[in-house]
Write an enzyme that holds these catalytic residues in place. Sequence first.
Site, mmCIF file in Angstrom:
data_model
loop_
_atom_site.group_PDB
_atom_site.id
_atom_site.type_symbol
_atom_site.label_atom_id
_atom_site.label_comp_id
_atom_site.label_asym_id
_atom_site.label_seq_id
_atom_site.Cartn_x
_atom_site.Cartn_y
_atom_site.Cartn_z
ATOM 1 C CE LYS A 72 -4.409 -1.403 2.025
ATOM 2 N NZ LYS A 72 -5.378 -1.131 3.091
ATOM 3 C CG ASP A 114 -8.839 1.134 3.211
ATOM 4 O OD1 ASP A 114 -9.680 0.324 2.773
ATOM 5 O OD2 ASP A 114 -7.638 0.841 3.377
ATOM 6 N N GLY A 141 -1.644 0.978 9.460
ATOM 7 C CA GLY A 141 -2.144 1.538 8.208
ATOM 8 C C GLY A 141 -3.618 1.896 8.267
ATOM 9 C CB ALA A 142 -6.623 0.046 9.372
HETATM 10 P P1 NAP Z 1 -1.258 -2.965 10.801
HETATM 11 O O1 NAP Z 1 -0.753 -1.893 9.906
HETATM 12 O O2 NAP Z 1 -0.481 -4.212 11.014
HETATM 13 O O3 NAP Z 1 -1.533 -2.269 12.235
HETATM 14 C C1 NAP Z 1 -2.051 -2.997 13.317
HETATM 15 C C2 NAP Z 1 -2.099 -2.097 14.550
HETATM 16 O O4 NAP Z 1 -2.700 -2.867 15.599
HETATM 17 C C3 NAP Z 1 -0.726 -1.654 15.059
HETATM 18 O O5 NAP Z 1 -0.833 -0.359 15.597
HETATM 19 C C4 NAP Z 1 -0.461 -2.661 16.181
HETATM 20 O O6 NAP Z 1 0.372 -2.178 17.206
HETATM 21 C C5 NAP Z 1 -1.851 -2.849 16.741
HETATM 22 N N1 NAP Z 1 -1.969 -4.133 17.460
HETATM 23 C C6 NAP Z 1 -1.753 -5.357 16.964
HETATM 24 N N2 NAP Z 1 -1.979 -6.287 17.934
HETATM 25 C C7 NAP Z 1 -2.325 -5.599 19.049
HETATM 26 C C8 NAP Z 1 -2.657 -5.986 20.370
HETATM 27 N N3 NAP Z 1 -2.684 -7.271 20.749
HETATM 28 N N4 NAP Z 1 -2.977 -5.022 21.260
HETATM 29 C C9 NAP Z 1 -2.950 -3.716 20.900
HETATM 30 N N5 NAP Z 1 -2.629 -3.276 19.654
HETATM 31 C C10 NAP Z 1 -2.315 -4.218 18.747
HETATM 32 O O7 NAP Z 1 -2.705 -3.467 10.328
HETATM 33 P P2 NAP Z 1 -3.817 -2.587 9.590
HETATM 34 O O8 NAP Z 1 -3.643 -2.702 8.134
HETATM 35 O O9 NAP Z 1 -3.831 -1.259 10.236
HETATM 36 O O10 NAP Z 1 -5.152 -3.406 9.955
HETATM 37 C C11 NAP Z 1 -5.671 -3.449 11.267
HETATM 38 C C12 NAP Z 1 -6.983 -4.254 11.284
HETATM 39 O O11 NAP Z 1 -7.966 -3.594 10.517
HETATM 40 C C13 NAP Z 1 -6.834 -5.657 10.652
HETATM 41 O O12 NAP Z 1 -7.585 -6.565 11.402
HETATM 42 C C14 NAP Z 1 -7.445 -5.485 9.279
HETATM 43 O O13 NAP Z 1 -8.021 -6.695 8.784
HETATM 44 C C15 NAP Z 1 -8.542 -4.480 9.589
HETATM 45 N N6 NAP Z 1 -8.947 -3.710 8.405
HETATM 46 C C16 NAP Z 1 -10.240 -3.818 8.019
HETATM 47 C C17 NAP Z 1 -10.673 -3.107 6.936
HETATM 48 C C18 NAP Z 1 -12.116 -3.206 6.525
HETATM 49 O O14 NAP Z 1 -12.438 -2.871 5.374
HETATM 50 N N7 NAP Z 1 -13.011 -3.632 7.398
HETATM 51 C C19 NAP Z 1 -9.796 -2.281 6.202
HETATM 52 C C20 NAP Z 1 -8.462 -2.204 6.635
HETATM 53 C C21 NAP Z 1 -8.058 -2.927 7.744
HETATM 54 P P3 NAP Z 1 1.972 -2.108 17.061
HETATM 55 O O15 NAP Z 1 2.227 -0.871 16.258
HETATM 56 O O16 NAP Z 1 2.425 -2.030 18.454
HETATM 57 O O17 NAP Z 1 2.385 -3.363 16.364
#
Ligand code: NAP
Length: 297
Positions: A72, A114, A141-142
């Site tokens: 991305k 998004d 990212g989200a």
């Molecule tokens: P990402 O870039 O990997 O970021 C994940 C974030 O969650 C990071 O800040 C991480 O913290 C935090 N995290 C992970 N495990 C944790 C825990 N146990 N306790 C507290 N914080 C925690 O992922 P992303 O792309 O942002 O996606 C995040 C979620 O959104 C995913 O489940 C994805 O499937 C979902 N999503 C859904 C949609 C939709 O259309 N519904 C769209 C986009 C994303 P650290 O920085 O400390 O690692």
Amino acid sequence: MSFIDAHTRVVTLLGYPIEHTLSPLIHNTAFQHQQLNFVYTASAVHPKRLNQAVAGLSALNMAGANVTIPHKEKVLPLLDELTKEAQAIKAVNTIIIDTNSETNQTVLRGDNTDISGFLKPLETYSSRLKNSSMVVFGSGGAARAVVYALLTRFSPEQCTIVARTPEKAEQLAQDLSSYDTKGSLQVCPLDAGHQKVRTSQLLVNATPVGMHPNISASVWPYPEDFHSQQIAYDLVYRPRKTAWLQTVEAQGGETIGGLEMLIGQAAASYYQWTNKEMPLQVVQQTVANYWNSSNSS
Ligand code: NAP
């Protein structure tokens, strides 16, 4: 459309890995329902071959693409133009391929749907949310798309990023500071978030906590912090109602699951490739049937 022919327009997803994506199901359901001669495929593109894959989109005269993890951000310098949303959050999830009528050259435009996909289910709450207090869990990212969307759409009184790695959240806040016209962005470590959660009208989970198969995990497992005036929005879409949303609902709060955003962002991309509105109910039903038949939540 019953078969693929020489006129079929191809859209593909660039990601790595891509095995679990629902995007081909969503888009092909819509193409078939509207009898559009389009097909959506998923392409596992190794990070070392992203340049070649992006160059191939226009060489193959494709209609467009989606971009997912881990491409991305890396895809930005490979595109000709960026929408202001993609530029603001430095992430692209949609590529639109146009031809410049003067030069006859193809132009690759990067967008981020998004943001509009996230905002869609909040439309009905907009008067409640304007100038209110909000919490976003996570700083990946989200969360970047969510914080940008909240700042630009609702001008919140307070928007607090509650994160387990506050340094990353500080960076996010700094990157989006030019959209924070009221100075409402704050960062808070997980263990100090109770007061912020209690006093916020909107709570957004932008972490993967609670996602299948770890469905008993909750991003904020403290029922005493929730009340009936809150809206909890979980970006996790599998299961449809996470353990966290169930807890908020039990305290009288309203909830929104991640499937609405998933389909909302897909619909916004679909419109740009086809100039047609995605048939949302048909797509939602197909995804629900798929989950039921694959025997998961
Ligand atoms: P990402 O870039 O990997 O970021 C994940 C974030 O969650 C990071 O800040 C991480 O913290 C935090 N995290 C992970 N495990 C944790 C825990 N146990 N306790 C507290 N914080 C925690 O992922 P992303 O792309 O942002 O996606 C995040 C979620 O959104 C995913 O489940 C994805 O499937 C979902 N999503 C859904 C949609 C939709 O259309 N519904 C769209 C986009 C994303 P650290 O920085 O400390 O690692």
